[in-house]
Scaffold this motif. Structure first.
Motif, PDB file in Angstrom:
ATOM      1  N   GLY A  40       0.870 -11.011  10.617  1.00  0.00           N
ATOM      2  CA  GLY A  40       0.552 -11.359   9.229  1.00  0.00           C
ATOM      3  C   GLY A  40       1.231 -10.402   8.274  1.00  0.00           C
ATOM      4  N   PRO A  41       1.169 -10.733   7.001  1.00  0.00           N
ATOM      5  CA  PRO A  41       1.811  -9.845   6.023  1.00  0.00           C
ATOM      6  C   PRO A  41       1.078  -8.511   5.947  1.00  0.00           C
ATOM      7  N   VAL A  42       1.827  -7.455   5.725  1.00  0.00           N
ATOM      8  CA  VAL A  42       1.265  -6.120   5.632  1.00  0.00           C
ATOM      9  C   VAL A  42       0.995  -5.821   4.163  1.00  0.00           C
ATOM     10  N   ALA A  43      -0.234  -5.416   3.866  1.00  0.00           N
ATOM     11  CA  ALA A  43      -0.600  -5.114   2.484  1.00  0.00           C
ATOM     12  C   ALA A  43      -0.035  -3.755   2.091  1.00  0.00           C
ATOM     13  N   ASN A  44       0.504  -3.681   0.910  1.00  0.00           N
ATOM     14  CA  ASN A  44       1.033  -2.441   0.379  1.00  0.00           C
ATOM     15  C   ASN A  44      -0.106  -1.720  -0.337  1.00  0.00           C
ATOM     16  N   THR A  45      -0.582  -0.627   0.255  1.00  0.00           N
ATOM     17  CA  THR A  45      -1.712   0.099  -0.317  1.00  0.00           C
ATOM     18  C   THR A  45      -1.278   1.280  -1.170  1.00  0.00           C
ATOM     19  N   ALA A  46       0.010   1.534  -1.279  1.00  0.00           N
ATOM     20  CA  ALA A  46       0.493   2.662  -2.077  1.00  0.00           C
ATOM     21  C   ALA A  46       0.304   2.364  -3.552  1.00  0.00           C
ATOM     22  N   GLN A  47      -0.204   3.345  -4.265  1.00  0.00           N
ATOM     23  CA  GLN A  47      -0.425   3.197  -5.699  1.00  0.00           C
ATOM     24  C   GLN A  47       0.670   3.945  -6.455  1.00  0.00           C
ATOM     25  N   PRO A  48       1.212   3.333  -7.478  1.00  0.00           N
ATOM     26  CA  PRO A  48       2.223   4.050  -8.268  1.00  0.00           C
ATOM     27  C   PRO A  48       1.558   5.181  -9.050  1.00  0.00           C
ATOM     28  N   PRO A  49       2.298   6.223  -9.367  1.00  0.00           N
ATOM     29  CA  PRO A  49       1.708   7.318 -10.134  1.00  0.00           C
ATOM     30  C   PRO A  49       1.283   6.831 -11.520  1.00  0.00           C
TER      31      PRO A  49
END
Length: 110
Positions: A40-49
């Motif tokens: 399945g698609p991988v969720a991007n959990t990184a938050q921009p500054p």
């Protein structure tokens, strides 16, 4: 003159090589597609500054630059410790050049 000449080109070998490359590409694409649909698609959990800080630029760095180079010139012409505990010191550049030239002359004498 011989009836058949060997031109040096082996068509079967070229065909096999091309098929092996094409098969590898197909295998890689199919494997990637399979993994994507299986996991399945991988969720991007990184938050921009929140905010990117502006660079800290000096309006007129000439004075600081001149002081920096004056300090380096002073060090090139002085004696001092680099690491006192290890017994490593620095000497003036002119003295170091003179010592190296004298060492070279001693090594080159028979």
């Amino acid at each position: 003159m011989p009836e058949s000449e060997d031109s040096g080109i082996h068509v079967r070998a070229i065909r096999r090589g091309a098929l092996a490359i094409a098969g590898g590409i197909v295998f890689a694409v199919a494997g990637s597609w399979w993994l994507l649909h299986r996991l399945g698609p991988v969720a991007n959990t990184a938050q921009p500054p929140a905010a990117i800080p502006a660079p800290r630029l000096q309006p007129a760095p000439q004075d600081e630059r001149a002081a920096y180079f004056a300090e380096k010139e002073k060090r090139l012409g002085s004696y001092g410790w680099v690491d006192r505990q290890a017994g490593v010191a620095h000497i003036p550049l002119d003295e170091a050049i003179r010592l190296m030239a004298a060492r070279r002359q001693q090594e080159s004498k028979p």
